[in-house]
Write an enzyme that holds these catalytic residues in place. Structure first.
Site, short mmCIF file in Angstrom:
data_model
loop_
_atom_site.label_atom_id
_atom_site.label_comp_id
_atom_site.label_asym_id
_atom_site.label_seq_id
_atom_site.Cartn_x
_atom_site.Cartn_y
_atom_site.Cartn_z
N TYR A 1 2.63 10.10 -0.39
CA TYR A 1 3.91 9.65 0.05
C TYR A 1 5.12 9.84 -0.48
CZ TYR A 1 0.30 6.60 2.77
OH TYR A 1 -0.81 6.10 3.30
N ASP B 1 0.91 -1.37 -0.15
CA ASP B 1 -0.05 -0.18 0.00
C ASP B 1 0.74 1.25 -0.11
OD1 ASP B 1 -3.01 1.07 0.78
OD2 ASP B 1 -1.22 2.31 1.83
N HIS C 1 -8.12 9.61 -1.16
CA HIS C 1 -7.34 9.54 -0.14
C HIS C 1 -7.92 10.26 0.98
CE1 HIS C 1 -2.63 9.27 1.49
NE2 HIS C 1 -3.79 9.05 2.52
N LYS D 1 -3.13 5.88 -3.84
CA LYS D 1 -4.39 6.92 -3.56
C LYS D 1 -4.43 8.27 -4.33
CE LYS D 1 -3.83 4.59 1.03
NZ LYS D 1 -2.53 4.58 0.89
#
Length: 288
Positions: free
Chosen positions: A62, A57, A124, A91
């Site tokens: 990120y 994931d 998200h 996401k």
């Protein structure tokens, strides 16, 4: 199929459960939130796949999709595992929500990961005024066969109710903060009644539960770590989970949750820990 029945088939890291569209999703995966781009992310992903993890994931925000993709490719080359055996999630970030924007964001994530498709793509956060258009983009990606399953993250019940008013396809997953101090019973019950699977992020409360006396006592009785108790509790609730780690021994420890079961008393003690306490933002009150 109930969570209890599903547990009969929960044997190892390759164990999966069905999403509403029939796709199979692993119960336990590796999360890479706050793992920086570079060797740390690539090595964690590679080690996890080597150890038997099949769910990875990540997310656009990120800023490690490139390294995650590198780790996936290196692991598949080393092990001979087929890409189809993995379940890769990313996401769409808040700044990229909107019909055309979300379609473009998906292509950017694929390019960074160097993958042909994602197994799961999520919105998200429920940005007011944007998530419905973004959802229509996810529905198009799904209808076009570009992604295997679609869902949301950090959606409360009222967000899901609002989305379902105009959705053609219901979210298959809602990935939310969930741990013993934030158990989300209302959301879990609502989702279960609509075929939406819950996946826990921050299942260990970013390490904030590892010294909790209640969990320490349960762990001692089972001869397990507190992390293993929490992750097993997730699974026995029927909740998928994605603990984060970059260390090989922690990645292995987090996976060792299939050879024991919690007792009714364990569940009673953990249920009493719920305080509605978050380590992340409340989806009704975020400003990013």
């Amino acid at each position: 199929m109930t969570a209890h029945t599903e547990l009969q088939h929960l044997q190892n890291l390759q164990s999966t459960f069905p999403l509403a569209n029939g796709s199979r999703m692993p119960w336990l995966g590796l999360g890479v939130f706050k793992v920086p781009e570079g060797d740390a992310a690539a090595s964690a992903v590679k080690e996890a796949i080597r150890q038997g993890y099949r769910s990875i994931d990540t997310a656009a925000i990120y800023d490690n999709e490139t390294s995650v993709g590198a780790g996936i490719r290196e692991a598949l080359a080393e092990t001979g595992i087929a890409r189809e055996a993995l379940f890769v999630t990313s996401k769409a970030w808040n700044a990229d929500l909107g019909y055309e924007e979300t379609l473009a964001a998906y292509e950017t994530s694929l390019r960074k990961l160097e993958l042909d498709y994602l197994d799961l793509y999520l919105i998200h956060w429920p940005v007011a005024g944007k998530y419905k258009d973004a959802w229509h983009a996810l529905e198009k990606l799904y209808a076009d066969g570009r992604v295997k399953a679609i869902g949301v993250s950090n959606f409360h019940v009222h967000h899901l109710e609002d989305l379902l008013q105009t959705a053609s396809v219901a979210p298959m997953v809602d990935q939310v903060e969930l741990h013993p101090r934030l158990q989300q019973p209302e959301l879990r019950a609502y989702a279960a009644g609509r075929g939406i699977r819950i996946q826990a992020w921050s299942p260990l409360m970013q390490g904030g539960l590892l010294d909790d006396p209640t969990l320490t006592g349960i762990a001692q009785r089972h001869g397990k770590s507190v992390a293993q108790i929490i992750l097993r509790w997730d699974l026995e609730l029927g909740v998928a989970t994605i603990p984060k780690s970059t260390r090989a021994h922690r990645i292995a420890e987090n996976a060792d949750v299939f050879g024991f079961s919690l007792t009714e008393e364990d569940h009673r003690l953990i249920a009493a820990m719920d305080r509605g306490e978050r380590v992340g933002p409340d989806p009704d009150d975020f400003d990013f």
